[in-house]
Design a protein around this motif. Structure first.
Motif, PDB file in Angstrom:
ATOM      1  N   HIS A 393      50.894  78.788 101.089  1.00 38.42           N
ATOM      2  CA  HIS A 393      49.747  79.136 100.241  1.00 38.42           C
ATOM      3  C   HIS A 393      48.679  78.070 100.395  1.00 38.42           C
ATOM      4  CE1 HIS A 393      52.700  81.781  98.386  1.00 38.42           C
ATOM      5  NE2 HIS A 393      51.672  82.454  97.905  1.00 38.42           N
ATOM      6  N   GLY A 396      46.472  78.662  96.625  1.00 41.36           N
ATOM      7  CA  GLY A 396      46.944  79.865  95.941  1.00 41.36           C
ATOM      8  C   GLY A 396      46.882  81.124  96.796  1.00 41.36           C
ATOM      9  N   THR A 397      46.179  81.105  97.931  1.00 42.10           N
ATOM     10  CA  THR A 397      46.116  82.301  98.783  1.00 42.10           C
ATOM     11  C   THR A 397      47.306  82.327  99.725  1.00 42.10           C
ATOM     12  OG1 THR A 397      43.720  82.142  98.760  1.00 42.10           O
ATOM     13  CG2 THR A 397      44.676  83.579 100.436  1.00 42.10           C
ATOM     14  N   ASP A 398      48.063  83.429  99.656  1.00 40.15           N
ATOM     15  CA  ASP A 398      49.218  83.566 100.546  1.00 40.15           C
ATOM     16  C   ASP A 398      48.720  83.797 101.977  1.00 40.15           C
ATOM     17  OD1 ASP A 398      51.598  84.091 101.757  1.00 40.15           O
ATOM     18  OD2 ASP A 398      52.196  85.736 100.415  1.00 40.15           O
TER      19      ASP A 398
END
Ligand code: ATP
Length: 593
Positions: A393, A396-398
């Motif tokens: 991540h 927070g972005t996968d």
């Protein structure tokens, strides 16, 4: 150089205007019109061959597709020259874009074979699909060139062809000197680096194939109107070879080279007719002699000579650029987290459930003995390898499923253990490639040189100049990157990565091969980068450097995280000492000393 290009375009325009006034008869004019048509093909093919570095030996197939489409649209649907040629461009462009697909998997000679196969298939379809193409007898009765129903005289048609060649040359020139042209050259020289800078290599290659195909399609349609008759034997493999030769002989990647090549190869057979049965021999011998004497093609070699005789300034004024702090001011540093990251190569587990957390804004060092999995870690988070298990991540972005260039566009930039520069581009151009993802002018903007294009290109140049100042390379900005000493190459890679305006910078063994003084300078630079608000993940073997700059150190051993803490704590960790020295007797401090 700019003045030279202006002169070149003025000369081309003058020749195009004067030729019909001086040509003695219809045959001469027709031959010159054939050259104009071949010139359009060569200029388009140059985008593929000269800029993107891909070889197509199927261009006659696309030329044929354009010719048949134009002819059929004119005969059956009564379309005029422009509409029929637009149709031809669309059909050939679609096939060209499809032809780019194999380039995802195959390159070089294999891709050339794919394009040959394509050309052969088109030729065969033209022979066998009799109801549409007339088979071996071909299509006759193609109406004369007309616009909106009004027939075009020989000279008016000539004017259309001349304007098309002039505009095609200008468009290709503008494309080359834009972010797209730089991206094409970058993909040709190091696809890995280009992708890491946010450039979608497949998209760029597809664009190049489509451009080359559309120009071949338009040229094909013009040819059908000029000849009033087409048949499959006009579009053979040897024509594809001739089109490629036009580009290489004139000078691949040069603006006017393909035009010169097309001119020579249109007229050469005429000139050599006096040699009767030795004509082909003379043709081959002449080509061999020119290519041996001028390996960069005629204009390519002349261009190199000019650059050597009249070298421009070596560097740029540092003060002219945009300060790096200003360039990077609008973003926030990103954090990175991996959860149970596992990467297997067959039976070998290179990374085993590695969970690492890089806090936003920190300098985080990743260390470990040889083979511990550091490079695998870097290549996985930057998207080059797919994890077998676990995930990454970025703030927070996968990142699962996101391609390398997509990850770069999210703010992750990287350098490479073995530097991956664009060796045949200048130092400044290398850094400007890093700005690719921030261009908003689009392809039409680049070709038409809109005010937005000029504004954004000036900003890109200013940003690159500022970054060269930041890494101390202003004085060599106009040198070719491959001529830089190793230490400078490492710095250039950092400047180029910063040009993507990253939120997290991955430095893969940046001190490898550097002198002690260069390592000291690198230490200062890493601090300065962090000071600009960029999180840094540093993969290093050099313990001094790590202890001096890192806020947190993570240690990998046999693919597993065995420690992650402040440098002093990690330094004293018995497991780390064991991993490095195989026993508790030595400590990292000793190596540092
Ligand atoms: N593409 C690959 N295919 C197969 N095995 C690989 C591949 N890349 C790495 N490995 C293996 O994975 C293990 C970890 O290698 P990796 O290069 O990630 O270690 P490293 O810590 O970066 O080492 P070094 O410090 O020597 O660069 C090694 O055993 C290596 O041989």
């Amino acid at each position: 150089m700019k003045a030279l290009y202006t002169l070149g375009f003025a000369l081309l325009a003058a020749i195009l205007v004067v030729v019909p006034l001086t040509s003695g008869n219809e045959y001469e004019l027709r031959l010159f019109m054939l050259f104009l048509i071949y010139g359009v093909i060569a200029v388009g093919l140059n985008v593929l061959v000269g800029l993107t570095g891909l070889v197509s030996l199927g261009q006659a197939g696309l030329f044929a597709l354009g010719a048949y489409t134009g002819a059929i649209l004119a005969i059956r649907f009564n379309l005029d020259l422009v509409l029929a040629s637009i149709g031809a461009a669309v059909v050939a462009g679609l096939f060209g874009a499809a032809l780019a697909y194999p380039s995802v998997r195959v390159r070089g000679v294999y891709l050339a074979v794919v394009t040959i196969a394509f050309g052969l298939i088109v030729e065969n379809v033209a022979i066998e699909w009799q109801s549409l193409t007339g088979g071996t007898t071909g299509l006759s009765g193609i109406p004369g060139p007309n616009l909106f129903g009004y027939p075009l005289s020989g000279y008016a048609f000539y004017a259309v062809l001349a304007v098309t060649l002039f505009l095609a040359t200008l468009a290709a020139h503008n494309l080359k000197h834009s972010g797209y042209g730089r991206a094409m050259l970058a993909v040709a020289q190091s696809e890995t680096a280009a992708r890491s800078l946010g450039i979608g290599a497949t998209g760029i290659r597809t664009l190049a194939f489509a451009v080359a195909a559309m120009t071949a399609g338009i040229a094909g349609s013009f040819y059908a109107f000029l000849n009033a008759y087409i048949s499959p034997d006009i579009f053979t493999f040897s024509d594809s070879v001739r089109f490629l030769l036009m580009v290489i002989l004139g000078g691949a990647a040069s603006t006017f080279g393909p035009v010169v090549g097309a001119f020579i190869l249109t007229y050469l057979p005429e000139v050599l007719q006096r040699f009767a049965e030795w004509q082909k021999f003379a043709y081959g011998a002449l080509l061999l002699a020119v290519m041996f004497g001028l390996p960069g093609g005629i204009l390519g070699t002349l261009g190199q000579l000019y650059a050597r005789l009249r070298p421009g300034p070596r560097g740029v004024e540092p003060g002219q650029g945009m300060p790096a702090a200003e360039l990077l001011a609008s973003r926030k540093p990103a954090g990175l987290e991996t959860h149970g990251l596992t990467v297997r190569f067959g039976g070998l587990t290179a990374l085993s459930a590695a969970s690492v957390r890089v806090a936003p804004g920190e300098i985080h060092a990743l260390i470990g003995p040889n083979g511990a999995g550091k490079s695998t870690f870097v290549n996985t988070i930057s998207g080059f390898y797919r994890p077998s298990k676990g995930g990454v991540h970025l703030d927070g972005t996968d990142l699962a499923g996101i391609k390398v260039h997509g990850i770069a566009r999210l703010g992750l930039a990287r350098t490479f253990q073995n530097t991956e520069l664009f060796g045949q581009m200048t130092v400044l151009e290398n850094v400007m490639v890093g700005g690719f993802a921030h261009h908003g002018y689009g392809l039409p903007g680049a070709i038409l040189r809109t005010p937005r294009f000029r504004r954004e290109e000036a900003a890109c140049r200013a940003a690159a100049t500022g970054l060269l100042d930041f890494v101390g390379l202003s004085a060599v900005a106009n040198e070719q990157a491959r001529f830089l000493p190793f230490g400078h190459q490492r710095r250039l890679e950092i400047a180029r990565a910063l040009a993507t305006r990253p939120r997290l910078l991955l430095l893969d063994e940046p001190a490898a091969g550097l002198t002690t003084q260069e390592i000291d300078e690198l230490e200062v630079m890493i601090r300065k980068i962090a000071g600009l608000g960029v999180s840094v993940l540093l993969i290093e073997h050099h313990v001094d450097l790590i202890m001096a700059v890192a806020d947190t150190v993570t240690v990998l051993d046999y693919g597993q995280v065995i420690a992650s803490d402040r440098p002093e704590t990690v330094q004293a960790d018995p497991r780390v000492i064991e991993a490095y020295f195989g026993g508790p007797s030595a400590i990292l401090n000793e190596e540092a000393a």
